[in-house]
Write an enzyme that holds these catalytic residues in place. Structure first.
Site, PDB file in Angstrom:
ATOM      1  N   ARG A  33       0.863  -1.182   0.036  1.00  0.00           N
ATOM      2  CA  ARG A  33      -0.030  -0.037   0.018  1.00  0.00           C
ATOM      3  C   ARG A  33       0.993   1.262   0.036  1.00  0.00           C
ATOM      4  O   ARG A  33       0.422   2.240  -0.134  1.00  0.00           O
ATOM      5  CB  ARG A  33      -0.845  -0.210   1.374  1.00  0.00           C
ATOM      6  CG  ARG A  33      -2.060   0.492   1.556  1.00  0.00           C
ATOM      7  CD  ARG A  33      -3.371  -0.007   0.733  1.00  0.00           C
ATOM      8  NE  ARG A  33      -4.608   0.214   1.484  1.00  0.00           N
ATOM      9  CZ  ARG A  33      -5.537  -1.148   1.869  1.00  0.00           C
ATOM     10  NH1 ARG A  33      -5.109  -1.913   1.400  1.00  0.00           N
ATOM     11  NH2 ARG A  33      -6.143  -0.273   2.741  1.00  0.00           N
ATOM     12  N   ARG A  54     -25.957   2.505  -4.355  1.00  0.00           N
ATOM     13  CA  ARG A  54     -25.944   1.809  -3.301  1.00  0.00           C
ATOM     14  C   ARG A  54     -27.092   2.463  -2.248  1.00  0.00           C
ATOM     15  O   ARG A  54     -27.153   3.578  -2.082  1.00  0.00           O
ATOM     16  CB  ARG A  54     -24.724   1.478  -2.446  1.00  0.00           C
ATOM     17  CG  ARG A  54     -23.710   0.484  -3.116  1.00  0.00           C
ATOM     18  CD  ARG A  54     -23.222  -0.203  -2.249  1.00  0.00           C
ATOM     19  NE  ARG A  54     -22.413   0.311  -1.264  1.00  0.00           N
ATOM     20  CZ  ARG A  54     -21.421  -0.159  -0.265  1.00  0.00           C
ATOM     21  NH1 ARG A  54     -21.320  -1.503  -0.183  1.00  0.00           N
ATOM     22  NH2 ARG A  54     -20.959   0.467   0.412  1.00  0.00           N
TER      23      ARG A  54
HETATM   24  P1  AMP Z   1      -9.053  -2.581   3.194  1.00  0.00           P
HETATM   25  O1  AMP Z   1      -9.937  -3.765   3.308  1.00  0.00           O
HETATM   26  O2  AMP Z   1      -7.906  -3.248   2.164  1.00  0.00           O
HETATM   27  O3  AMP Z   1      -9.348  -1.371   2.752  1.00  0.00           O
HETATM   28  O4  AMP Z   1      -8.040  -2.548   4.382  1.00  0.00           O
HETATM   29  C1  AMP Z   1      -8.848  -1.940   5.591  1.00  0.00           C
HETATM   30  C2  AMP Z   1      -7.933  -1.307   6.439  1.00  0.00           C
HETATM   31  O5  AMP Z   1      -6.559  -2.063   6.994  1.00  0.00           O
HETATM   32  C3  AMP Z   1      -7.138   0.049   5.906  1.00  0.00           C
HETATM   33  O6  AMP Z   1      -7.889   0.978   5.954  1.00  0.00           O
HETATM   34  C4  AMP Z   1      -6.002   0.090   6.616  1.00  0.00           C
HETATM   35  O7  AMP Z   1      -6.053   0.785   7.917  1.00  0.00           O
HETATM   36  C5  AMP Z   1      -5.414  -1.360   6.977  1.00  0.00           C
HETATM   37  N1  AMP Z   1      -4.349  -1.869   6.163  1.00  0.00           N
HETATM   38  C6  AMP Z   1      -5.006  -2.811   4.976  1.00  0.00           C
HETATM   39  N2  AMP Z   1      -3.976  -3.183   4.173  1.00  0.00           N
HETATM   40  C7  AMP Z   1      -2.931  -2.311   4.660  1.00  0.00           C
HETATM   41  C8  AMP Z   1      -1.669  -1.974   4.161  1.00  0.00           C
HETATM   42  N3  AMP Z   1      -0.975  -2.764   3.152  1.00  0.00           N
HETATM   43  N4  AMP Z   1      -0.931  -0.923   4.828  1.00  0.00           N
HETATM   44  C9  AMP Z   1      -1.225  -0.380   5.777  1.00  0.00           C
HETATM   45  N5  AMP Z   1      -2.367  -0.444   6.311  1.00  0.00           N
HETATM   46  C10 AMP Z   1      -3.352  -1.627   5.672  1.00  0.00           C
END
Ligand code: AMP
Length: 218
Positions: free
Chosen positions: A88, A127
């Site tokens: 990310r 939605r």
């Molecule tokens: P997502 O479902 O992929 O949107 O992830 C939900 C939350 O998990 C994000 O808003 C971040 O707070 C955390 N997160 C997930 N993947 C990462 C990553 N690669 N680096 C940092 N935070 C992450």
């Protein structure tokens, strides 16, 4: 085979991740899902991640890098894996490249699902949710039988706060700001861009073609 899947919110990335995992017999690993599971299980990491996630921030690179390195060392990843939501940040991409090198693993195949913002906004603003039973509808793809009314209990449907157009545009901007530099870091010749605005079945075919091209050079 190591697949990295990038795509903006609302592009259908989750659906594609699941079907690719089935097709290639590899696990689909979502770092967001891993964090949500850790929060639910109230582990030490979950407790630290919870506040960050609630504030819409990113969990620290060290924590995420460690979590991914541990996960991909598990037995089910021995023939490869798909990552959704990682890397990310550019430092995460750099760290991941180092982990792959250290373990003698192949370079990842980077898939970028490209969907114009206008299509995503149209999809996401369509939605609706029933405030009583919480059922989700989509005026485009899954409309209620009677306009704007819940099929199950007749309650007037609402648009959720995070599906308002201004919020969606903010989320799309944040995605572009984060992902652009990562795709640049991998370099255009390493990134397979797929038209994600097509129907899901065609997106899946296009991704499979890109994977084949990357693995066989065809
Ligand atoms: P997502 O479902 O992929 O949107 O992830 C939900 C939350 O998990 C994000 O808003 C971040 O707070 C955390 N997160 C997930 N993947 C990462 C990553 N690669 N680096 C940092 N935070 C992450």
């Amino acid at each position: 085979m190591i697949l990295l899947l990038f795509g903006p919110p609302g592009c259908g990335k989750g659906t594609q991740a699941t079907s690719l995992a089935e097709k290639f017999h590899i696990p689909a690993i979502s770092t967001g899902e891993m964090f949500r599971a850790a929060v639910k299980a109230e582990t030490e990491m979950g407790k630290r991640a919870k506040a960050i996630m609630q504030a819409g921030g990113l969990v620290g690179d060290d924590i995420v890098n460690g979590m991914v390195a541990e996960r991909i060392a598990e037995a089910d990843c021995k023939n490869g894996f798909l990552l959704d939501g990682y890397p990310r940040t550019v430092p995460q991409a750099q760290n991941f490249a180092g982990v792959l090198r250290t373990h003698g693993l192949p370079e990842p195949i980077v898939i970028h699902l490209d969907v114009p913002d206008s299509a995503l906004v149209a999809r996401l603003t369509a939605r609706r949710q029933c405030p009583k039973c919480l059922k989700i509808y989509n005026l485009q793809s899954q409309p209620p039988r009677q306009a704007e009314v819940c099929d199950d209990d007749g309650t007037a449907l609402l648009t959720r706060a995070d599906d308002q157009e201004s919020v969606i545009r903010d989320r799309l901007r944040a995605y572009a700001e984060l992902t652009g530099p990562i795709l640049n870091w991998y370099g255009p010749s390493h990134v397979h861009t797929v038209d994600g605005a097509q129907p899901p079945a065609l997106v899946a075919v296009a991704i499979e073609k890109a994977v084949l091209a990357a693995t066989t050079g065809k």
